[in-house]
Scaffold this active site. Structure first.
Site, PDB file in Angstrom:
ATOM      1  N   ARG A  27     -36.634 110.403   9.763  1.00 47.83           N
ATOM      2  CA  ARG A  27     -36.116 110.636  11.113  1.00 47.83           C
ATOM      3  C   ARG A  27     -37.169 110.361  12.179  1.00 47.83           C
ATOM      4  O   ARG A  27     -36.839 110.270  13.357  1.00 47.83           O
ATOM      5  CB  ARG A  27     -35.652 112.089  11.247  1.00 47.83           C
ATOM      6  CG  ARG A  27     -34.478 112.417  10.356  1.00 47.83           C
ATOM      7  CD  ARG A  27     -34.375 113.902  10.098  1.00 47.83           C
ATOM      8  NE  ARG A  27     -34.081 114.675  11.277  1.00 47.83           N
ATOM      9  CZ  ARG A  27     -32.894 115.184  11.567  1.00 47.83           C
ATOM     10  NH1 ARG A  27     -31.898 114.977  10.763  1.00 47.83           N
ATOM     11  NH2 ARG A  27     -32.725 115.910  12.641  1.00 47.83           N
ATOM     12  N   TRP A  74     -41.140 115.847  16.750  1.00 45.38           N
ATOM     13  CA  TRP A  74     -41.169 114.628  17.550  1.00 45.38           C
ATOM     14  C   TRP A  74     -41.359 115.112  18.979  1.00 45.38           C
ATOM     15  O   TRP A  74     -40.487 115.781  19.538  1.00 45.38           O
ATOM     16  CB  TRP A  74     -39.847 113.886  17.377  1.00 45.38           C
ATOM     17  CG  TRP A  74     -39.811 112.534  17.986  1.00 45.38           C
ATOM     18  CD1 TRP A  74     -40.351 111.379  17.491  1.00 45.38           C
ATOM     19  CD2 TRP A  74     -39.161 112.172  19.215  1.00 45.38           C
ATOM     20  NE1 TRP A  74     -40.085 110.335  18.332  1.00 45.38           N
ATOM     21  CE2 TRP A  74     -39.356 110.778  19.395  1.00 45.38           C
ATOM     22  CE3 TRP A  74     -38.440 112.875  20.182  1.00 45.38           C
ATOM     23  CZ2 TRP A  74     -38.862 110.085  20.495  1.00 45.38           C
ATOM     24  CZ3 TRP A  74     -37.955 112.186  21.275  1.00 45.38           C
ATOM     25  CH2 TRP A  74     -38.166 110.806  21.415  1.00 45.38           C
ATOM     26  N   ASN A  99     -35.682 122.935  16.833  1.00 47.08           N
ATOM     27  CA  ASN A  99     -35.291 121.587  17.263  1.00 47.08           C
ATOM     28  C   ASN A  99     -34.497 121.745  18.541  1.00 47.08           C
ATOM     29  O   ASN A  99     -33.699 122.686  18.651  1.00 47.08           O
ATOM     30  CB  ASN A  99     -34.352 120.922  16.244  1.00 47.08           C
ATOM     31  CG  ASN A  99     -35.066 120.506  14.986  1.00 47.08           C
ATOM     32  OD1 ASN A  99     -36.281 120.632  14.887  1.00 47.08           O
ATOM     33  ND2 ASN A  99     -34.296 120.019  14.023  1.00 47.08           N
ATOM     34  N   GLU A 482     -28.913  92.805  20.643  1.00 43.75           N
ATOM     35  CA  GLU A 482     -29.345  93.566  19.468  1.00 43.75           C
ATOM     36  C   GLU A 482     -30.605  92.931  18.863  1.00 43.75           C
ATOM     37  O   GLU A 482     -31.522  93.638  18.431  1.00 43.75           O
ATOM     38  CB  GLU A 482     -28.191  93.635  18.457  1.00 43.75           C
ATOM     39  CG  GLU A 482     -28.532  94.150  17.076  1.00 43.75           C
ATOM     40  CD  GLU A 482     -29.034  95.589  17.031  1.00 43.75           C
ATOM     41  OE1 GLU A 482     -29.057  96.268  18.068  1.00 43.75           O
ATOM     42  OE2 GLU A 482     -29.451  96.017  15.930  1.00 43.75           O
ATOM     43  N   LYS A 486     -34.121  94.869  18.343  1.00 47.68           N
ATOM     44  CA  LYS A 486     -34.797  94.962  17.028  1.00 47.68           C
ATOM     45  C   LYS A 486     -36.235  94.498  17.157  1.00 47.68           C
ATOM     46  O   LYS A 486     -37.151  95.133  16.654  1.00 47.68           O
ATOM     47  CB  LYS A 486     -34.113  94.077  15.969  1.00 47.68           C
ATOM     48  CG  LYS A 486     -32.816  94.537  15.387  1.00 47.68           C
ATOM     49  CD  LYS A 486     -32.908  95.687  14.436  1.00 47.68           C
ATOM     50  CE  LYS A 486     -32.760  96.986  15.184  1.00 47.68           C
ATOM     51  NZ  LYS A 486     -31.449  97.529  15.285  1.00 47.68           N
ATOM     52  N   HIS A 505     -29.947  81.751  36.907  1.00 49.27           N
ATOM     53  CA  HIS A 505     -29.847  82.708  38.018  1.00 49.27           C
ATOM     54  C   HIS A 505     -31.077  83.602  38.081  1.00 49.27           C
ATOM     55  O   HIS A 505     -31.052  84.649  38.716  1.00 49.27           O
ATOM     56  CB  HIS A 505     -28.559  83.523  37.887  1.00 49.27           C
ATOM     57  CG  HIS A 505     -27.332  82.683  37.923  1.00 49.27           C
ATOM     58  ND1 HIS A 505     -26.906  82.023  39.046  1.00 49.27           N
ATOM     59  CD2 HIS A 505     -26.457  82.332  36.945  1.00 49.27           C
ATOM     60  CE1 HIS A 505     -25.820  81.324  38.785  1.00 49.27           C
ATOM     61  NE2 HIS A 505     -25.530  81.495  37.486  1.00 49.27           N
TER      62      HIS A 505
HETATM   63  C1  F6R Z   1     -31.996 101.001  17.106  1.00 49.29           C
HETATM   64  C2  F6R Z   1     -31.415 102.291  16.804  1.00 49.29           C
HETATM   65  C3  F6R Z   1     -30.997 103.163  17.928  1.00 49.29           C
HETATM   66  C4  F6R Z   1     -29.685 103.886  17.591  1.00 49.29           C
HETATM   67  C5  F6R Z   1     -29.332 104.878  18.697  1.00 49.29           C
HETATM   68  C6  F6R Z   1     -27.999 105.540  18.452  1.00 49.29           C
HETATM   69  O1  F6R Z   1     -32.333 100.293  15.957  1.00 49.29           O
HETATM   70  O2  F6R Z   1     -31.296 102.671  15.670  1.00 49.29           O
HETATM   71  O3  F6R Z   1     -30.881 102.444  19.109  1.00 49.29           O
HETATM   72  O4  F6R Z   1     -28.698 102.931  17.440  1.00 49.29           O
HETATM   73  O5  F6R Z   1     -30.324 105.848  18.803  1.00 49.29           O
HETATM   74  O6  F6R Z   1     -28.013 106.238  17.240  1.00 49.29           O
HETATM   75  P1  F6R Z   1     -26.657 106.628  16.513  1.00 49.29           P
HETATM   76  O7  F6R Z   1     -26.003 105.359  16.093  1.00 49.29           O
HETATM   77  O8  F6R Z   1     -27.083 107.477  15.337  1.00 49.29           O
HETATM   78  O9  F6R Z   1     -25.842 107.391  17.495  1.00 49.29           O
END
Ligand code: F6R
Length: 609
Positions: A27, A74, A99, A482, A486, A505
């Site tokens: 995570r 985190w 959390n 996307e 990435k 533009h």
């Molecule tokens: C990018 C990525 C994040 C998730 C975003 C939403 O690779 O993994 O941008 O897509 O945090 O997360 P979910 O889909 O779990 O709501």
């Protein structure tokens, strides 16, 4: 994002807690800690290194007890330093992991300071520890119940007490928390994955629940105004995900997950023998029939899945479709349409902004037709929605989403076909043809994955790049977006994406010989337009990297590099075209030596705002 593990047992819980943390590592975290309690009091170990290092620290500190709590953090309030790592203690009596985010922590801290409490961290969590201590008069459960009445914001907490060493009190509001019911031991965690090695008997706590666990029982209390009343929460059997943790022959989870996509899509579509609303749950037919609009709510990669689906829904089903970034939508004043189908898309089903946007649309704006497309059947979003489609990607561990994205796309394509059918826009012949195309996807994906060696050769050229531009048109523009996401999240190369027609533009000014321009070039009706856009780049000395379908006639020259995709699969093409972009990011990141599965500053599941 932060992870909690807690255990009350008759054996030493330290190995259990550490194994739970290891299972939550995917995570994302920047510090971790563990605390135990027994007749000798509270003990803890904390570290800003990995869980493996924490295990050594715990050993050195002599942690060995039957009750304990642990955490991966985190950072939100306070830097990732040992003093801010959980568990936090209050006067060596209360130990707590948390959390979420407490919004009114500053005012509570000032008041507690006035009562003589000393703060050793910058966290909002330490405030809860002292608050519980200030309310503690020999009954931990009561102290926690009284304390949470004061908290604003989101929390999942696990609390231990020196004077009551055989139980743990838990509470949740806005952050997930589950119980794992073992044999003579009770665990709690923010994700069922953390307890999968010990038990598959899971209890999902509801919003506002407080729970008291001992090795052989759990008592749940739900909030009713300012009091807490006993409540029943059933045990469910949840498939253990242990297998997902094995890397097999792969170097990283991201690579493994990229290569799992043919299997993941096959599983997601398994059992789809015809297009029917029933695929989305009981009552879907009724709900879909009256739909006048579709409203997608999502974040990050899931948002790009929604953006792709907008093209499909409007083209195939002829229904107006809006796509909203959940964190914006939840706060903006919008004009609701009660006949909208509100579709949340999420890998985890726990993303705080998407969950809040869903509740905003449903409870404040009165849009009650809700559907979630999600990879976790038991997640909060699925539970909050009337309808659901579960993608069967399997657990996704790499922080950068890959197989979750393509399985979302496959499910969204099914949704477009289903809406088309309920609106009388899908003939029997067309349905049969579409199903055939969907079934062909795993084979088509496998053929695209075979391009990896060619992509590796390109990726090496990105090692020293600082910027990149991604271009696409139409339904492939979200794929370019996307691709850029990435690349930036795992290689830390700054990447931007544009619909190719927008180049002149403004962004064309960025193009020179040092700027790689990556283009998604399917053989669709926009390909000739795209070719003209590529010429604009070429004429400015830009270097082009084009992923082109076999029959596009885009040819390689000194500054135009082309990788050919084996076939064009019509409207489903985005599902194929994202694959080489995932591979490019992965291999560029490898060349740059980044931590691919745990990119800096990012978390897998964003359960705080
Ligand atoms: C990018 C990525 C994040 C998730 C975003 C939403 O690779 O993994 O941008 O897509 O945090 O997360 P979910 O889909 O779990 O709501």
């Amino acid at each position: 994002m932060c992870g909690i593990v807690a255990a009350a047992s008759s054996r030493n819980v330290v190995p259990l807690l550490l194994e739970g943390l290891r299972r939550l590592e995917y995570r994302g975290y920047d510090s971790c800690g563990i605390a135990t309690v027994d007749e000798d009091g509270l003990k803890r170990a904390r570290s800003t290194a990995r869980v493996a290092q924490l295990a050594e620290e715990a050993d050195k500190a002599g942690l060995n007890a039957v009750t304990g709590i642990a955490h991966t953090r985190w950072a939100t309030h306070g830097a990732p330093e040992v003093c801010n790592a959980h568990p936090h203690f209050s006067r060596d009596t209360i130990g707590l992991v948390h959390n979420g985010i407490i919004e009114n922590y500053e005012e509570i801290r000032e008041r507690l300071k006035g009562q003589g409490y000393v703060f050793y961290s910058q966290t909002d969590t330490e405030v809860i520890a002292h608050l519980v201590h200030s309310n503690y008069h020999g009954d931990l459960l009561k102290a926690v119940q009284e304390s949470i009445l004061e908290l604003r914001g989101s929390y999942a907490i696990a609390v231990i007490c020196r004077d009551e060493p055989h139980h743990i009190v838990l509470a949740r509001q806005g952050s997930p928390l589950v119980l794992g019911v073992g044999d003579g031991e009770m665990l709690a965690a923010s994700d069922a994955m953390a307890v999968a090695g010990v038990t598959d008997r899971i209890v999902y706590l509801n919003e506002g629940d407080v729970c008291d666990i001992t090795p052989d029982h759990y008592d749940v209390y739900e909030r009713s105004g300012r009091v807490f009343v006993p409540a029943e929460r059933a045990v469910r059997i949840v498939q253990a995900y242990s297998g997902a943790i094995d890397l097999g022959p792969y170097r990283h989870y991201m690579q493994k997950e990229i290569f799992e996509q043919p299997r993941a899509i096959g599983d997601t579509l398994e059992g789809v023998v015809g297009i029917t609303p029933r695929l989305f749950g009981e009552g879907a037919e009724e709900i879909f029939k009256g739909v006048s609009r579709v409203l997608f709510l999502a974040c990050g990669t899931s948002y790009y899945a929604a953006s792709t689906a907008k093209y499909w829904i409007e083209a195939i089903a002829g229904i107006h479709c809006d796509v909203e970034i959940a964190s914006e939508y939840r706060y903006r004043i919008s004009v609701p349409d009660p006949d909208s189908l509100v579709v949340t898309i999420s890998q985890s089903g726990e993303t705080a902004d998407t969950l809040a946007a869903l509740k905003h649309a449903r409870d404040e704006l009165g849009m009650t037709r809700t559907l979630t497309i999600c990879n976790v059947a038991t997640s909060a979003m699925v539970r909050e929605s009337k309808l659901a489609y579960i993608t069967r990607a399997g657990v996704e561990i790499g922080v950068a989403s890959t197989k979750a994205f393509t399985t979302q796309l496959a499910s969204l394509y099914l949704l477009a076909l289903t809406l088309a059918k309920t609106q009388g826009r899908l003939s029997a012949e067309k349905e049969a043809e579409e199903l055939k195309n969907l079934r062909h996807l795993p084979a088509a994906l496998t053929a695209v994955l075979a391009l990896e060696p060619q992509v590796i050769a390109w990726a090496e050229r990105f090692t020293l790049k600082s910027h990149a531009l991604f271009l696409g048109r139409g339904v492939h523009f979200p794929i370019a977006q996307e691709g850029a996401l990435k690349l930036k999240e795992i290689s830390y190369i700054h990447a931007e994406s544009y619909p190719a027609g927008e180049l002149k533009h403004g962004p064309l000014a960025l193009v020179d010989e040092s700027m790689p321009v990556i283009a998604v070039a399917p053989n669709d009706r926009l390909v000739e337009k795209l070719k003209s856009n590529l010429q604009e780049v070429r004429a400015r000395g830009g270097e082009l990297y084009v992923f082109a379908d076999a029959d596009t006639n885009i040819t390689t020259d000194d500054r135009t590099h082309v990788i050919r995709l084996p076939e064009h699969v019509g409207m489903l093409s985005p599902i194929l075209h994202v694959i080489p972009l995932q591979l490019l990011s992965y291999h560029a990141a490898i060349c740059r030596g980044t931590d691919v599965d745990k990119p800096r500053n990012l978390a897998k599941s964003v359960t705080v705002e």
